[in-house]
Scaffold this active site. Sequence first.
Site, PDB file in Angstrom:
ATOM      1  N   CYS A 109       0.816  -1.230   0.000  1.00 59.01           N
ATOM      2  CA  CYS A 109       0.000   0.000   0.000  1.00 59.01           C
ATOM      3  C   CYS A 109       0.844   1.272   0.000  1.00 59.01           C
ATOM      4  CB  CYS A 109      -0.945   0.002   1.186  1.00 59.01           C
ATOM      5  SG  CYS A 109      -1.879  -1.527   1.344  1.00 59.01           S
ATOM      6  N   HIS A 234      -3.294   6.779   3.095  1.00 56.65           N
ATOM      7  CA  HIS A 234      -3.693   5.476   2.573  1.00 56.65           C
ATOM      8  C   HIS A 234      -5.072   5.139   3.147  1.00 56.65           C
ATOM      9  CE1 HIS A 234      -3.999   1.420   1.481  1.00 56.65           C
ATOM     10  NE2 HIS A 234      -3.665   0.915   2.649  1.00 56.65           N
ATOM     11  N   ASN A 264     -10.102  -0.520   0.460  1.00 55.05           N
ATOM     12  CA  ASN A 264      -8.631  -0.440   0.472  1.00 55.05           C
ATOM     13  C   ASN A 264      -8.097  -1.014  -0.835  1.00 55.05           C
ATOM     14  OD1 ASN A 264      -5.896  -0.864   0.838  1.00 55.05           O
ATOM     15  ND2 ASN A 264      -6.085  -1.596   2.936  1.00 55.05           N
TER      16      ASN A 264
HETATM   17  O1  UT7 Z   1      -3.417  -1.697   3.797  1.00 54.62           O
HETATM   18  C1  UT7 Z   1      -3.104  -2.161   5.061  1.00 54.62           C
HETATM   19  C2  UT7 Z   1      -3.986  -3.254   5.384  1.00 54.62           C
HETATM   20  N1  UT7 Z   1      -4.689  -3.478   6.501  1.00 54.62           N
HETATM   21  C3  UT7 Z   1      -5.168  -2.662   7.460  1.00 54.62           C
HETATM   22  O2  UT7 Z   1      -4.915  -1.501   7.541  1.00 54.62           O
HETATM   23  C4  UT7 Z   1      -6.056  -3.318   8.468  1.00 54.62           C
HETATM   24  C5  UT7 Z   1      -5.859  -2.834   9.867  1.00 54.62           C
HETATM   25  N2  UT7 Z   1      -6.810  -3.467  10.745  1.00 54.62           N
HETATM   26  C6  UT7 Z   1      -8.133  -3.183  10.748  1.00 54.62           C
HETATM   27  O3  UT7 Z   1      -8.600  -2.381   9.964  1.00 54.62           O
HETATM   28  C7  UT7 Z   1      -8.976  -3.826  11.815  1.00 54.62           C
HETATM   29  O4  UT7 Z   1      -8.165  -4.524  12.726  1.00 54.62           O
HETATM   30  C8  UT7 Z   1     -10.084  -4.785  11.271  1.00 54.62           C
HETATM   31  C9  UT7 Z   1     -11.121  -3.990  10.503  1.00 54.62           C
HETATM   32  C10 UT7 Z   1      -9.476  -5.859  10.396  1.00 54.62           C
HETATM   33  C11 UT7 Z   1     -10.794  -5.436  12.458  1.00 54.62           C
HETATM   34  O5  UT7 Z   1     -11.331  -4.433  13.306  1.00 54.62           O
HETATM   35  P1  UT7 Z   1     -11.022  -4.417  14.867  1.00 54.62           P
HETATM   36  O6  UT7 Z   1     -11.712  -3.259  15.417  1.00 54.62           O
HETATM   37  O7  UT7 Z   1      -9.544  -4.521  15.061  1.00 54.62           O
HETATM   38  O8  UT7 Z   1     -11.741  -5.734  15.314  1.00 54.62           O
HETATM   39  P2  UT7 Z   1     -11.217  -6.870  16.278  1.00 54.62           P
HETATM   40  O9  UT7 Z   1     -10.476  -7.883  15.503  1.00 54.62           O
HETATM   41  O10 UT7 Z   1     -10.586  -6.264  17.507  1.00 54.62           O
HETATM   42  O11 UT7 Z   1     -12.599  -7.513  16.734  1.00 54.62           O
HETATM   43  C12 UT7 Z   1     -13.562  -6.792  17.558  1.00 54.62           C
HETATM   44  C13 UT7 Z   1     -14.854  -7.597  17.620  1.00 54.62           C
HETATM   45  C14 UT7 Z   1     -14.633  -9.057  17.956  1.00 54.62           C
HETATM   46  O12 UT7 Z   1     -15.786  -9.497  18.687  1.00 54.62           O
HETATM   47  P3  UT7 Z   1     -15.783  -9.585  20.298  1.00 54.62           P
HETATM   48  O13 UT7 Z   1     -14.647 -10.492  20.636  1.00 54.62           O
HETATM   49  O14 UT7 Z   1     -15.562  -8.172  20.763  1.00 54.62           O
HETATM   50  O15 UT7 Z   1     -17.136 -10.117  20.591  1.00 54.62           O
HETATM   51  C15 UT7 Z   1     -14.609  -9.736  16.623  1.00 54.62           C
HETATM   52  O16 UT7 Z   1     -14.997 -11.085  16.696  1.00 54.62           O
HETATM   53  O17 UT7 Z   1     -15.506  -7.585  16.353  1.00 54.62           O
HETATM   54  C16 UT7 Z   1     -15.632  -8.916  15.845  1.00 54.62           C
HETATM   55  N3  UT7 Z   1     -15.333  -8.862  14.422  1.00 54.62           N
HETATM   56  C17 UT7 Z   1     -16.251  -8.763  13.444  1.00 54.62           C
HETATM   57  N4  UT7 Z   1     -17.589  -8.754  13.491  1.00 54.62           N
HETATM   58  C18 UT7 Z   1     -18.240  -8.624  12.306  1.00 54.62           C
HETATM   59  C19 UT7 Z   1     -14.094  -8.835  13.845  1.00 54.62           C
HETATM   60  N5  UT7 Z   1     -14.204  -8.703  12.510  1.00 54.62           N
HETATM   61  C20 UT7 Z   1     -15.529  -8.661  12.245  1.00 54.62           C
HETATM   62  C21 UT7 Z   1     -16.274  -8.535  11.057  1.00 54.62           C
HETATM   63  N6  UT7 Z   1     -17.619  -8.517  11.135  1.00 54.62           N
HETATM   64  N7  UT7 Z   1     -15.678  -8.407   9.842  1.00 54.62           N
END
Ligand code: UT7
Length: 310
Positions: A109, A234, A264
């Site tokens: 990216c 980005h 993205n």
């Molecule tokens: O170009 C560079 C590439 N990548 C990035 O920049 C990505 C950077 N990371 C992110 O954008 C975020 O970490 C994500 C969008 C991938 C995930 O968001 P998050 O706020 O970090 O979620 P998390 O993994 O901490 O999960 C929080 C909660 C969890 O549930 P509980 O344990 O709180 O009940 C997950 O199980 O949200 C749940 N969850 C989802 N629910 C619905 C995680 N992903 C999803 C989903 N849909 N896609």
Amino acid sequence: MRTGVITGLGSALPEQVLTNKDLELSANTNDEWIVDRTGIRERRIGGMTSTLSVEAGRKALDQSGIDPAEIDLLVLATTTPDQMVPATASVVQHQLGLNCGAFDVNAACSGFTYGLVAAQGMVTIGVNNILVIGCDSLSRITDYTERNTAILFADGAGAAVLQVQEADTPAMLGWDLGSDGAAAGILYAEIGGKLVMEGREVFRRAVRVMVDSARKTMEMAGVTADEVALVVPHQANIRIIESAMNKLDLPMEKAALNLARVGNTSSASIPMALDEAVADGRVKPGDLVLLVGFGAGMTWASAMLRWDGA
Ligand code: UT7
């Protein structure tokens, strides 16, 4: 001095729209969560890197008004080349009818900004006109049953024509390129495989490297945050952008944003957002524009541009 000024921009997106509702059918996710946690509502998928690059590149050439015969170099930033061999840049060069050197840059990216900084350096050693394209077709390496990555990644292309100008001051006032291969395992795809990501870890590091890189570039440029007219970050996740802007004391109104509609798009993210901001009249001659991105590698890159070079 010789300096490279952006004289044309162009973008391309595939036609197929993939909404958050569509993703509810393939992965265990929902529209409300995706909008709330990423800011993304829909994205485009289905492109090939060469095809999208040619479309964006042609638009940038048209906008600049340059004769394609005058282009001396093509730099294509991509992490999703169409083939292992040859470089997609060669295919794009041929399809655009260019007669020049061509090479791919893979910094994920951060790729477009890496390519633009490299191109700016090439201008100083005698290359006059350079087409820099950032393009990715991430849908080809995204597993749509895996909610972590399926909600974020998409396809697109953005391009810029960099033309030499004789000036008293450089059009790129500062820049920073970085890489930390110790973090290679937090976002990767094996050859022939799909993207694997430790989302939280990427998020945590992303904010830090964006802030550090932007600060280094502002310092090299001798520019303070309040002097920056537009930030083109980005487009990974709205929360990453908000957090980095906040730490840099930059209001969100200064950020160019398009991730709600395109997701993205990796190497295409910054040039597409820049193209849109310029088309919307958000940049005036003389404005300071800060590009800042991060990606797999991990890599990061930023650059401070004086718009129109004047
Ligand atoms: O170009 C560079 C590439 N990548 C990035 O920049 C990505 C950077 N990371 C992110 O954008 C975020 O970490 C994500 C969008 C991938 C995930 O968001 P998050 O706020 O970090 O979620 P998390 O993994 O901490 O999960 C929080 C909660 C969890 O549930 P509980 O344990 O709180 O009940 C997950 O199980 O949200 C749940 N969850 C989802 N629910 C619905 C995680 N992903 C999803 C989903 N849909 N896609």
